[in-house]
Design a protein around this motif. Structure first.
Motif, PDB file in Angstrom:
ATOM      1  N   SER A 174     -42.405   0.852 -11.896  1.00 47.05           N
ATOM      2  CA  SER A 174     -41.380   1.490 -11.071  1.00 47.05           C
ATOM      3  C   SER A 174     -40.262   2.089 -11.933  1.00 47.05           C
ATOM      4  CB  SER A 174     -40.801   0.481 -10.078  1.00 47.05           C
ATOM      5  OG  SER A 174     -40.213  -0.596 -10.782  1.00 47.05           O
ATOM      6  N   THR A 175     -40.204   1.704 -13.196  1.00 52.09           N
ATOM      7  CA  THR A 175     -39.189   2.251 -14.108  1.00 52.09           C
ATOM      8  C   THR A 175     -39.725   3.421 -14.931  1.00 52.09           C
ATOM      9  OG1 THR A 175     -39.749   0.558 -15.746  1.00 52.09           O
ATOM     10  CG2 THR A 175     -37.893   0.097 -14.265  1.00 52.09           C
ATOM     11  N   GLY A 176     -40.948   3.868 -14.640  1.00 57.34           N
ATOM     12  CA  GLY A 176     -41.484   5.070 -15.276  1.00 57.34           C
ATOM     13  C   GLY A 176     -42.277   4.861 -16.545  1.00 57.34           C
ATOM     14  N   TYR A 177     -42.652   3.618 -16.825  1.00 56.89           N
ATOM     15  CA  TYR A 177     -43.463   3.339 -18.013  1.00 56.89           C
ATOM     16  C   TYR A 177     -44.926   3.198 -17.646  1.00 56.89           C
ATOM     17  CZ  TYR A 177     -39.456   2.579 -21.032  1.00 56.89           C
ATOM     18  OH  TYR A 177     -38.332   2.769 -21.781  1.00 56.89           O
ATOM     19  N   GLU A 192     -53.736  14.307 -12.213  1.00 56.96           N
ATOM     20  CA  GLU A 192     -53.895  13.234 -13.189  1.00 56.96           C
ATOM     21  C   GLU A 192     -52.837  13.361 -14.275  1.00 56.96           C
ATOM     22  OE1 GLU A 192     -58.664  12.459 -13.402  1.00 56.96           O
ATOM     23  OE2 GLU A 192     -57.847  14.004 -14.706  1.00 56.96           O
ATOM     24  N   LEU A 193     -52.447  12.228 -14.824  1.00 60.29           N
ATOM     25  CA  LEU A 193     -51.622  12.203 -16.019  1.00 60.29           C
ATOM     26  C   LEU A 193     -52.571  12.082 -17.190  1.00 60.29           C
ATOM     27  CD1 LEU A 193     -48.800  11.953 -17.392  1.00 60.29           C
ATOM     28  CD2 LEU A 193     -49.088   9.464 -17.176  1.00 60.29           C
ATOM     29  N   TRP A 194     -52.458  12.999 -18.146  1.00 57.79           N
ATOM     30  CA  TRP A 194     -53.261  12.966 -19.360  1.00 57.79           C
ATOM     31  C   TRP A 194     -52.357  12.531 -20.502  1.00 57.79           C
ATOM     32  CZ3 TRP A 194     -57.376  17.274 -20.235  1.00 57.79           C
ATOM     33  CH2 TRP A 194     -58.192  17.389 -19.095  1.00 57.79           C
ATOM     34  N   VAL A 195     -52.764  11.502 -21.221  1.00 58.23           N
ATOM     35  CA  VAL A 195     -52.042  11.030 -22.387  1.00 58.23           C
ATOM     36  C   VAL A 195     -52.971  11.210 -23.575  1.00 58.23           C
ATOM     37  CG1 VAL A 195     -50.844   9.090 -23.457  1.00 58.23           C
ATOM     38  CG2 VAL A 195     -50.760   9.386 -20.978  1.00 58.23           C
ATOM     39  N   VAL A 198     -43.161   7.789 -19.255  1.00 57.86           N
ATOM     40  CA  VAL A 198     -43.752   9.029 -18.746  1.00 57.86           C
ATOM     41  C   VAL A 198     -43.063   9.564 -17.502  1.00 57.86           C
ATOM     42  CG1 VAL A 198     -46.038   8.570 -19.736  1.00 57.86           C
ATOM     43  CG2 VAL A 198     -45.511   7.760 -17.424  1.00 57.86           C
ATOM     44  N   GLN A 199     -42.017   8.899 -17.061  1.00 57.71           N
ATOM     45  CA  GLN A 199     -41.355   9.276 -15.798  1.00 57.71           C
ATOM     46  C   GLN A 199     -41.004  10.760 -15.724  1.00 57.71           C
ATOM     47  OE1 GLN A 199     -39.194   6.577 -13.843  1.00 57.71           O
ATOM     48  NE2 GLN A 199     -38.525   8.007 -12.298  1.00 57.71           N
ATOM     49  N   GLU A 200     -40.532  11.324 -16.811  1.00 57.01           N
ATOM     50  CA  GLU A 200     -40.099  12.726 -16.791  1.00 57.01           C
ATOM     51  C   GLU A 200     -41.244  13.707 -16.538  1.00 57.01           C
ATOM     52  OE1 GLU A 200     -40.012  13.409 -21.609  1.00 57.01           O
ATOM     53  OE2 GLU A 200     -38.351  12.405 -20.642  1.00 57.01           O
ATOM     54  N   PHE A 201     -42.482  13.246 -16.664  1.00 56.87           N
ATOM     55  CA  PHE A 201     -43.639  14.112 -16.436  1.00 56.87           C
ATOM     56  C   PHE A 201     -44.232  13.958 -15.043  1.00 56.87           C
ATOM     57  CE2 PHE A 201     -43.422  13.081 -20.922  1.00 56.87           C
ATOM     58  CZ  PHE A 201     -43.361  14.348 -21.472  1.00 56.87           C
ATOM     59  N   LEU A 202     -43.843  12.908 -14.332  1.00 59.35           N
ATOM     60  CA  LEU A 202     -44.465  12.603 -13.050  1.00 59.35           C
ATOM     61  C   LEU A 202     -43.910  13.466 -11.928  1.00 59.35           C
ATOM     62  CD1 LEU A 202     -44.484   8.707 -13.255  1.00 59.35           C
ATOM     63  CD2 LEU A 202     -46.280  10.320 -13.928  1.00 59.35           C
ATOM     64  N   PRO A 203     -44.801  14.026 -11.101  1.00 62.71           N
ATOM     65  CA  PRO A 203     -44.335  14.781  -9.941  1.00 62.71           C
ATOM     66  C   PRO A 203     -43.714  13.853  -8.896  1.00 62.71           C
ATOM     67  CG  PRO A 203     -46.743  14.799 -10.067  1.00 62.71           C
ATOM     68  CD  PRO A 203     -46.243  14.026 -11.236  1.00 62.71           C
ATOM     69  N   GLU A 204     -42.973  14.426  -8.010  1.00 65.90           N
ATOM     70  CA  GLU A 204     -42.339  13.697  -6.905  1.00 65.90           C
ATOM     71  C   GLU A 204     -43.397  12.957  -6.089  1.00 65.90           C
ATOM     72  OE1 GLU A 204     -38.812  12.722  -4.958  1.00 65.90           O
ATOM     73  OE2 GLU A 204     -38.959  14.184  -6.562  1.00 65.90           O
ATOM     74  N   GLY A 205     -43.082  11.736  -5.697  1.00 64.11           N
ATOM     75  CA  GLY A 205     -43.948  10.990  -4.792  1.00 64.11           C
ATOM     76  C   GLY A 205     -45.010  10.135  -5.443  1.00 64.11           C
ATOM     77  N   VAL A 206     -45.005  10.019  -6.766  1.00 58.86           N
ATOM     78  CA  VAL A 206     -45.987   9.168  -7.437  1.00 58.86           C
ATOM     79  C   VAL A 206     -45.524   7.716  -7.316  1.00 58.86           C
ATOM     80  CG1 VAL A 206     -47.047   8.562  -9.642  1.00 58.86           C
ATOM     81  CG2 VAL A 206     -46.716  10.957  -9.042  1.00 58.86           C
ATOM     82  N   ASP A 254     -63.752  11.640 -23.687  1.00 58.75           N
ATOM     83  CA  ASP A 254     -64.087  11.998 -25.074  1.00 58.75           C
ATOM     84  C   ASP A 254     -64.028  13.503 -25.310  1.00 58.75           C
ATOM     85  OD1 ASP A 254     -64.522   9.553 -26.414  1.00 58.75           O
ATOM     86  OD2 ASP A 254     -66.489   9.355 -25.464  1.00 58.75           O
ATOM     87  N   GLN A 255     -64.413  14.280 -24.307  1.00 57.28           N
ATOM     88  CA  GLN A 255     -64.440  15.730 -24.461  1.00 57.28           C
ATOM     89  C   GLN A 255     -63.049  16.287 -24.770  1.00 57.28           C
ATOM     90  OE1 GLN A 255     -66.020  17.898 -21.128  1.00 57.28           O
ATOM     91  NE2 GLN A 255     -65.641  19.878 -22.077  1.00 57.28           N
ATOM     92  N   TYR A 256     -62.028  15.783 -24.078  1.00 59.32           N
ATOM     93  CA  TYR A 256     -60.674  16.287 -24.255  1.00 59.32           C
ATOM     94  C   TYR A 256     -59.802  15.378 -25.123  1.00 59.32           C
ATOM     95  CZ  TYR A 256     -61.896  19.636 -20.673  1.00 59.32           C
ATOM     96  OH  TYR A 256     -62.492  20.646 -19.956  1.00 59.32           O
ATOM     97  N   GLY A 257     -60.312  14.216 -25.476  1.00 54.42           N
ATOM     98  CA  GLY A 257     -59.530  13.278 -26.271  1.00 54.42           C
ATOM     99  C   GLY A 257     -58.285  12.827 -25.531  1.00 54.42           C
ATOM    100  N   ALA A 258     -58.465  12.472 -24.251  1.00 49.98           N
ATOM    101  CA  ALA A 258     -57.324  12.142 -23.403  1.00 49.98           C
ATOM    102  C   ALA A 258     -57.600  10.917 -22.548  1.00 49.98           C
ATOM    103  CB  ALA A 258     -56.990  13.314 -22.490  1.00 49.98           C
ATOM    104  N   LEU A 259     -56.565  10.136 -22.381  1.00 50.45           N
ATOM    105  CA  LEU A 259     -56.567   9.052 -21.414  1.00 50.45           C
ATOM    106  C   LEU A 259     -56.172   9.691 -20.090  1.00 50.45           C
ATOM    107  CD1 LEU A 259     -56.894   5.983 -21.245  1.00 50.45           C
ATOM    108  CD2 LEU A 259     -54.476   5.793 -21.815  1.00 50.45           C
ATOM    109  N   ARG A 260     -57.050   9.612 -19.088  1.00 53.86           N
ATOM    110  CA  ARG A 260     -56.812  10.283 -17.809  1.00 53.86           C
ATOM    111  C   ARG A 260     -56.507   9.248 -16.738  1.00 53.86           C
ATOM    112  NH1 ARG A 260     -61.423  14.826 -17.260  1.00 53.86           N
ATOM    113  NH2 ARG A 260     -60.278  15.080 -15.302  1.00 53.86           N
ATOM    114  N   ILE A 261     -55.313   9.387 -16.129  1.00 59.15           N
ATOM    115  CA  ILE A 261     -54.821   8.430 -15.155  1.00 59.15           C
ATOM    116  C   ILE A 261     -54.559   9.153 -13.838  1.00 59.15           C
ATOM    117  CG2 ILE A 261     -52.998   6.761 -14.648  1.00 59.15           C
ATOM    118  CD1 ILE A 261     -53.108   7.863 -18.143  1.00 59.15           C
TER     119      ILE A 261
END
Length: 100
Positions: free
Chosen positions: A7-10, A34-37, A63-71, A82-89
């Motif tokens: 809830s604190t954006g982490y 999705e959030l990609w890290v 990551v709070q500053e990247f999250l859209p409203e309502g998450v 693996d294709q994009y080298g990203a953690l997809r959330i």
């Protein structure tokens, strides 16, 4: 894998997944609900700091500053792409387990 968005954006990342970020830094962006890290290749490139949470090596990234409203905070099922080298959330899903 399960990750927690607080809830604190982490985003809490378990140690076994944090090894994908060897420099301890990452970039974050939102794509298609999705959030990609993604790891940063070297320290001089900048990025967001993965903070050490405990002796096991779990990490947190703000990551709070990247999250859209309502998450909503909660536990998410994330995948490593693996294709994009990203953690997809997923950000918006009906089965998010909320924090207590």
């Amino acid at each position: 894998m399960k990750l927690e968005l607080t809830s604190t954006g982490y985003l809490h990342i378990p140690a076994e997944e944090a090894v994908r970020f060897p420099t301890g830094t990452a970039i974050a962006l939102v794509r298609g609900g999705e959030l990609w890290v993604m790891p940063v290749s070297h320290l001089g490139a900048g990025g967001l700091l993965l903070k050490l949470r405990n002796s096991r090596g779990d990490r947190s990234i703000f990551v709070q500053e990247f999250l859209p409203e309502g998450v909503a905070p909660g536990i998410r099922d994330a995948v490593w792409d693996d294709q994009y080298g990203a953690l997809r959330i997923p950000l918006f899903c009906s089965d998010v387990m909320t924090e207590k």
